[in-house]
Design a protein around this motif. Structure first.
Motif, PDB file in Angstrom:
ATOM      1  N   GLN A 161      -0.337   4.931 -18.408  1.00  0.00           N
ATOM      2  CA  GLN A 161       0.742   4.003 -18.095  1.00  0.00           C
ATOM      3  C   GLN A 161       1.857   4.747 -17.356  1.00  0.00           C
ATOM      4  OE1 GLN A 161       4.013   3.473 -19.344  1.00  0.00           O
ATOM      5  NE2 GLN A 161       4.310   1.325 -18.743  1.00  0.00           N
ATOM      6  N   ARG A 162       2.168   5.944 -17.833  1.00  0.00           N
ATOM      7  CA  ARG A 162       3.255   6.698 -17.198  1.00  0.00           C
ATOM      8  C   ARG A 162       2.883   7.168 -15.794  1.00  0.00           C
ATOM      9  NH1 ARG A 162       4.929  10.509 -22.016  1.00  0.00           N
ATOM     10  NH2 ARG A 162       2.847   9.870 -22.653  1.00  0.00           N
ATOM     11  N   GLN A 163       1.612   7.551 -15.603  1.00  0.00           N
ATOM     12  CA  GLN A 163       1.249   7.972 -14.238  1.00  0.00           C
ATOM     13  C   GLN A 163       1.360   6.783 -13.283  1.00  0.00           C
ATOM     14  OE1 GLN A 163      -1.864   7.705 -12.061  1.00  0.00           O
ATOM     15  NE2 GLN A 163      -2.397   5.945 -13.318  1.00  0.00           N
ATOM     16  N   GLY A 164       1.043   5.582 -13.760  1.00  0.00           N
ATOM     17  CA  GLY A 164       1.156   4.392 -12.915  1.00  0.00           C
ATOM     18  C   GLY A 164       2.603   4.075 -12.584  1.00  0.00           C
ATOM     19  N   TYR A 165       3.444   4.152 -13.606  1.00  0.00           N
ATOM     20  CA  TYR A 165       4.864   3.838 -13.388  1.00  0.00           C
ATOM     21  C   TYR A 165       5.480   4.850 -12.420  1.00  0.00           C
ATOM     22  CZ  TYR A 165       9.549   2.089 -14.343  1.00  0.00           C
ATOM     23  OH  TYR A 165      10.804   1.538 -14.215  1.00  0.00           O
ATOM     24  N   GLU A 166       5.046   6.084 -12.528  1.00  0.00           N
ATOM     25  CA  GLU A 166       5.574   7.114 -11.633  1.00  0.00           C
ATOM     26  C   GLU A 166       5.169   6.854 -10.179  1.00  0.00           C
ATOM     27  OE1 GLU A 166       4.083  10.973 -11.322  1.00  0.00           O
ATOM     28  OE2 GLU A 166       5.868  11.470 -10.147  1.00  0.00           O
ATOM     29  N   ILE A 167       3.948   6.377  -9.983  1.00  0.00           N
ATOM     30  CA  ILE A 167       3.529   6.008  -8.621  1.00  0.00           C
ATOM     31  C   ILE A 167       4.421   4.873  -8.106  1.00  0.00           C
ATOM     32  CG2 ILE A 167       1.675   4.933  -7.243  1.00  0.00           C
ATOM     33  CD1 ILE A 167      -0.347   6.426  -9.013  1.00  0.00           C
ATOM     34  N   MET A 168       4.656   3.873  -8.960  1.00  0.00           N
ATOM     35  CA  MET A 168       5.492   2.736  -8.557  1.00  0.00           C
ATOM     36  C   MET A 168       6.905   3.199  -8.220  1.00  0.00           C
ATOM     37  SD  MET A 168       3.582   0.086  -8.502  1.00  0.00           S
ATOM     38  CE  MET A 168       4.462  -1.470  -8.599  1.00  0.00           C
ATOM     39  N   MET A 169       7.422   4.137  -9.036  1.00  0.00           N
ATOM     40  CA  MET A 169       8.775   4.615  -8.814  1.00  0.00           C
ATOM     41  C   MET A 169       8.861   5.346  -7.474  1.00  0.00           C
ATOM     42  SD  MET A 169      11.205   5.661 -11.700  1.00  0.00           S
ATOM     43  CE  MET A 169      10.437   7.068 -12.449  1.00  0.00           C
ATOM     44  N   THR A 170       7.867   6.171  -7.187  1.00  0.00           N
ATOM     45  CA  THR A 170       7.850   6.907  -5.922  1.00  0.00           C
ATOM     46  C   THR A 170       7.820   5.930  -4.746  1.00  0.00           C
ATOM     47  OG1 THR A 170       6.658   8.680  -7.025  1.00  0.00           O
ATOM     48  CG2 THR A 170       6.616   8.700  -4.622  1.00  0.00           C
ATOM     49  N   LEU A 171       6.973   4.910  -4.842  1.00  0.00           N
ATOM     50  CA  LEU A 171       6.879   3.940  -3.741  1.00  0.00           C
ATOM     51  C   LEU A 171       8.165   3.131  -3.625  1.00  0.00           C
ATOM     52  CD1 LEU A 171       3.199   2.681  -4.256  1.00  0.00           C
ATOM     53  CD2 LEU A 171       4.029   4.176  -2.422  1.00  0.00           C
ATOM     54  N   ALA A 172       8.694   2.718  -4.771  1.00  0.00           N
ATOM     55  CA  ALA A 172       9.888   1.857  -4.757  1.00  0.00           C
ATOM     56  C   ALA A 172      11.093   2.592  -4.180  1.00  0.00           C
ATOM     57  CB  ALA A 172      10.193   1.352  -6.165  1.00  0.00           C
ATOM     58  N   ARG A 173      11.098   3.918  -4.283  1.00  0.00           N
ATOM     59  CA  ARG A 173      12.206   4.703  -3.737  1.00  0.00           C
ATOM     60  C   ARG A 173      11.863   5.284  -2.377  1.00  0.00           C
ATOM     61  NH1 ARG A 173      13.813   8.114  -9.134  1.00  0.00           N
ATOM     62  NH2 ARG A 173      14.786   6.381 -10.254  1.00  0.00           N
ATOM     63  N   GLY A 174      10.717   4.884  -1.824  1.00  0.00           N
ATOM     64  CA  GLY A 174      10.264   5.449  -0.548  1.00  0.00           C
ATOM     65  C   GLY A 174      10.767   4.657   0.645  1.00  0.00           C
ATOM     66  N   THR A 175       9.975   4.647   1.696  1.00  0.00           N
ATOM     67  CA  THR A 175      10.335   3.907   2.917  1.00  0.00           C
ATOM     68  C   THR A 175      10.269   2.407   2.643  1.00  0.00           C
ATOM     69  OG1 THR A 175       8.026   3.754   3.585  1.00  0.00           O
ATOM     70  CG2 THR A 175       9.237   5.714   4.337  1.00  0.00           C
ATOM     71  N   PRO A 176      10.868   1.592   3.507  1.00  0.00           N
ATOM     72  CA  PRO A 176      10.767   0.134   3.313  1.00  0.00           C
ATOM     73  C   PRO A 176       9.301  -0.326   3.225  1.00  0.00           C
ATOM     74  CG  PRO A 176      12.395   0.638   5.008  1.00  0.00           C
ATOM     75  CD  PRO A 176      11.753   1.941   4.639  1.00  0.00           C
ATOM     76  N   GLU A 177       8.424   0.296   3.995  1.00  0.00           N
ATOM     77  CA  GLU A 177       7.003  -0.088   3.945  1.00  0.00           C
ATOM     78  C   GLU A 177       6.404   0.239   2.572  1.00  0.00           C
ATOM     79  OE1 GLU A 177       8.392   1.642   6.379  1.00  0.00           O
ATOM     80  OE2 GLU A 177       8.021   0.472   8.216  1.00  0.00           O
ATOM     81  N   GLN A 178       6.784   1.387   2.026  1.00  0.00           N
ATOM     82  CA  GLN A 178       6.257   1.765   0.708  1.00  0.00           C
ATOM     83  C   GLN A 178       6.778   0.820  -0.379  1.00  0.00           C
ATOM     84  OE1 GLN A 178       7.490   5.901   0.999  1.00  0.00           O
ATOM     85  NE2 GLN A 178       5.347   6.564   0.989  1.00  0.00           N
ATOM     86  N   LYS A 179       8.054   0.481  -0.282  1.00  0.00           N
ATOM     87  CA  LYS A 179       8.625  -0.448  -1.258  1.00  0.00           C
ATOM     88  C   LYS A 179       7.915  -1.812  -1.160  1.00  0.00           C
ATOM     89  CE  LYS A 179      12.742  -2.241  -3.316  1.00  0.00           C
ATOM     90  NZ  LYS A 179      14.177  -2.388  -3.390  1.00  0.00           N
ATOM     91  N   GLU A 180       7.633  -2.197   0.059  1.00  0.00           N
ATOM     92  CA  GLU A 180       6.938  -3.468   0.296  1.00  0.00           C
ATOM     93  C   GLU A 180       5.532  -3.440  -0.339  1.00  0.00           C
ATOM     94  OE1 GLU A 180       5.978  -7.041   1.009  1.00  0.00           O
ATOM     95  OE2 GLU A 180       8.056  -6.314   1.252  1.00  0.00           O
ATOM     96  N   MET A 181       4.866  -2.297  -0.229  1.00  0.00           N
ATOM     97  CA  MET A 181       3.535  -2.151  -0.852  1.00  0.00           C
ATOM     98  C   MET A 181       3.620  -2.294  -2.369  1.00  0.00           C
ATOM     99  SD  MET A 181       1.715   1.131   0.987  1.00  0.00           S
ATOM    100  CE  MET A 181       0.576   1.468  -0.338  1.00  0.00           C
ATOM    101  N   ALA A 182       4.661  -1.681  -2.938  1.00  0.00           N
ATOM    102  CA  ALA A 182       4.836  -1.752  -4.398  1.00  0.00           C
ATOM    103  C   ALA A 182       5.088  -3.203  -4.819  1.00  0.00           C
ATOM    104  CB  ALA A 182       5.990  -0.854  -4.842  1.00  0.00           C
ATOM    105  N   GLN A 183       5.933  -3.896  -4.043  1.00  0.00           N
ATOM    106  CA  GLN A 183       6.238  -5.298  -4.357  1.00  0.00           C
ATOM    107  C   GLN A 183       4.992  -6.173  -4.243  1.00  0.00           C
ATOM    108  OE1 GLN A 183       9.354  -6.777  -5.424  1.00  0.00           O
ATOM    109  NE2 GLN A 183       7.760  -8.263  -5.926  1.00  0.00           N
ATOM    110  N   ASP A 184       4.227  -5.949  -3.204  1.00  0.00           N
ATOM    111  CA  ASP A 184       2.998  -6.725  -2.990  1.00  0.00           C
ATOM    112  C   ASP A 184       2.013  -6.501  -4.148  1.00  0.00           C
ATOM    113  OD1 ASP A 184       0.844  -8.112  -1.429  1.00  0.00           O
ATOM    114  OD2 ASP A 184       0.014  -6.074  -1.380  1.00  0.00           O
ATOM    115  N   ALA A 185       1.914  -5.252  -4.612  1.00  0.00           N
ATOM    116  CA  ALA A 185       1.006  -4.968  -5.730  1.00  0.00           C
ATOM    117  C   ALA A 185       1.496  -5.669  -7.005  1.00  0.00           C
ATOM    118  CB  ALA A 185       0.893  -3.459  -5.951  1.00  0.00           C
TER     119      ALA A 185
END
Ligand code: ACO
Length: 311
Positions: A161-185
């Protein structure tokens, strides 16, 4: 099974005694456990497929190593659980055949595709998060071998669970495209994650009896609500939004209200009509058939060693 036997068994359950493999138990209790533990084992094994899909495409060596370990853990959980079910007199072959023939279910969640790397984050965060919510109480299940297996499984799930949340956190704090990917998922995995807890209590066929036998410690709706309450603040922390216009804090209840699940979709997926049901079973059938020679060789080897020992 006479009344006195059933009452004595229920008294053991009520006294919080653990039931062990050689103890007398009602046939219904045994059947319920074989069904639930078997299904749970199948879910772990089929659950390796959607994430295994991304091992070769993980964005870094660190991510690849973590994902590889996680998928391997799931294989291990499946084996633990098959062993726990075997203590009830059912064989691994029998359970596998039931999975491949469609008689035994596995969790609806694994019938959805993993379209982007962000799905690996969302699965760890939401799917493993939901699994933990459901499985922590199973550590106190009345059947000893299942309860004990769950203790280690839950420890590993919490790493997942923590490894997943960490991936989400990295994407959510990344480029707009990465944040968009996290939101879409999150948009695609939110509702299927809520479906993991099963039908409403009023439609849960086995719920009441399983609660009485202390196989389940909380009902489907209770666990779903706990999951929503724990997860919404985590999503807000990520700066993401949930795909549910009815989601809002209810001050009176001290809980989140949320919208209605699409139960038609739930039952369609449970009955084999989800986007990936066919592929999942095709993959498991191929693995079972390709592994035939390994099982035969292992048995022949064990037999040879036994014969040599006895000679
Ligand atoms: N996906 C597929 N089938 C489901 C799901 C689901 N999300 N939820 C319920 N069902 C099935 C039930 O298995 C049952 O069918 P069956 O009679 O053919 O077995 C039917 O729908 C009616 O549901 P309930 O009467 O509520 O079933 P039950 O009391 O077994 O509760 C639950 C379902 C909560 C999933 C329970 O079996 C459980 O806690 N299982 C152990 C945990 C588990 O299997 N987790 C798997 C996903 S987590 C993971 O593997 C990482």
């Amino acid at each position: 099974e006479d009344e006195a036997f059933l009452a004595a068994f229920q008294a053991r359950i009520d006294a919080e005694e653990k039931i062990e493999p050689n103890d007398p138990m009602p046939e219904g209790y045994r059947k319920t456990l074989v069904r639930q533990i078997g299904q749970h084992a199948h879910s772990e094994i089929v659950g390796m497929l959607p994430e295994g899909n991304w091992i070769t495409r993980a964005p870094s060596l660190r991510r690849k190593a973590a994902l590889l370990a996680k998928v391997q853990d799931e294989g291990g959980h499946g084996l633990y659980l098959y062993s726990a079910a075997e203590t009830l007199g059912v064989s691994r072959e029998q359970m596998t055949e039931e999975l491949l023939s469609g008689k035994a279910k596995y969790s609806s969640i694994f019938n959805y595709p993993t379209l982007t790397w962000a799905d690996i984050g969302a699965i760890g965060w939401l799917v493993d998060g939901a699994a933990i919510m459901n499985q922590i109480p199973l550590c106190r299940c009345s059947y000893g071998p299942y309860a004990r297996a769950m203790i280690r499984v839950c420890k590993e799930e919490s790493f997942h669970q923590r490894q997943g949340y960490e991936i989400m956190m990295t994407l959510a704090r990344g480029t707009p495209e990465q944040k968009e990917m996290a939101q879409d998922a999150l948009n695609r995995w939110w509702w299927p994650s809520l479906m993991m807890f099963g039908p409403h209590d009023s439609d849960s066929q086995h719920g009441d009896q399983s609660m009485k036998w202390k196989i389940k410690r909380f009902t489907n709706d209770e666990l779903r609500q706990k999951f929503v309450d724990a997860t919404v603040p985590q999503g807000e922390y990520l700066g993401l939004s949930f795909p549910d216009p009815d989601l809002r804090w209810n001050e009176e209840r001290g809980s989140y209200d949320f919208g209605e699940i699409d139960w038609d979709e739930f039952w369609r997926v449970v009955k084999g009509g989800g986007p990936m049901n066919r592929e999942r079973i095709v993959a498991r059938r191929k693995a079972w058939e390709d592994g035939q020679w390994v099982r035969e060789a292992a048995l022949a080897h064990a037999e040879k060693r036994r014969a040599r020992r006895e000679a």
